[in-house]
Design an enzyme around this catalytic site. Sequence first.
Site, short mmCIF file in Angstrom:
data_model
loop_
_atom_site.label_atom_id
_atom_site.label_comp_id
_atom_site.label_asym_id
_atom_site.label_seq_id
_atom_site.Cartn_x
_atom_site.Cartn_y
_atom_site.Cartn_z
CG LEU A 182 -1.99 -0.97 1.43
CD1 LEU A 182 -2.63 -0.78 2.81
CD2 LEU A 182 -3.05 -0.81 0.34
CG HIS A 183 2.57 3.35 -2.98
ND1 HIS A 183 2.24 2.22 -3.69
CD2 HIS A 183 2.76 4.33 -3.90
CE1 HIS A 183 2.24 2.50 -4.98
NE2 HIS A 183 2.54 3.78 -5.14
NE ARG A 184 -1.28 4.16 -7.04
CZ ARG A 184 -0.83 4.68 -8.15
NH1 ARG A 184 -0.88 5.99 -8.33
NH2 ARG A 184 -0.30 3.93 -9.08
#
Length: 339
Positions: free
Chosen positions: A186-188
């Site tokens: 996850l990074h958005r």
Amino acid sequence: MKAAPVLRALKARGARQTLVHTGQHYDRNMSDVFFTQLAIPEPDWNLGVGSGSHARQTAEVMTAFEPVVLETKPDIVLVYGDINSTVAAALVCAKLLVRVGHVEAGLRSFDRTMPEEVNRIVTDRLADLLFTPSEDGDINLKNEGVAAEKIHRVGNVMIDSLVQLLPAAMQVPRNGLPERYALVTLHRPSNVDDSESLKGILSSLLEVSERMPVVFPVHPRTRQRIADFGINVEKLYLVDPAPYIEFLALQRSAAVVITDSGGIQEESTYLGVPCITLRSNTERPVTVTMGTNVLVGQDRQKLRSELTKIYDGKVKKGAIPPLWDGHTGDRIADILMRL
């Protein structure tokens, strides 16, 4: 990962190259180690830009990159992907009347709330050569009025790097990993910056962990958000971001990949690993229409439904898109050498 195959192919053809590292990615596991594993030479220039707002980062890359272009006087500048460095370099070259080649051109999510979408549109409008990874890229560019002679469908450079390093990934020891697990990235900003969104996703992952261990290499941005929001994730296997070969090993052995990353949608399609994308759209639709990717957005019921299919062995069967064959760098180099 995107530059390495092209650098290698151009070197083999005797091209003189100058490598510029903007410094936008500055964590050691997210930058330096990739240079080592991909056998990329030391950059000729490191602009050391680091983090910052979109405006500041773009402006700093432009300010630092312009003198490099003026000094080196390149015949063409290649830019990759859709990050702030990509559009910044393209803007500098356009104003200096230096030709630009955009590798990974034509991708569209049709969602301008994503900063990357703006970067893609602007870069493609400025570029002289547009190297697309799949047919949808060609169609998008033609629909935007780009001349057909500028568009070159060459395949996916990310897959070149995957093909090159997959044998090494197959030798990475499991180090106590469970036999069957879900791999998460996850990074958005839309998923990690909002406390309710992040809590909802992590709650879903905790549900997943009741039936299957969840391995989560945590992006620095995400780890900070988890700490800031005080979310208890003890039941998840949180690990540091992995270098490329080690992450590829994790990916190829996973029962399912749960992600919001564009590149991982592509890699999982090539590897034949089921991919569940926590986004409502994708700039890589070929991974859905041909590959193993399914979009669930933030719909927790849909996520449960797709995971149940995987638990029951009813995984989505995919195919590898045309030209994703490990030779994209060669095709790009051949086009450039004919200029």
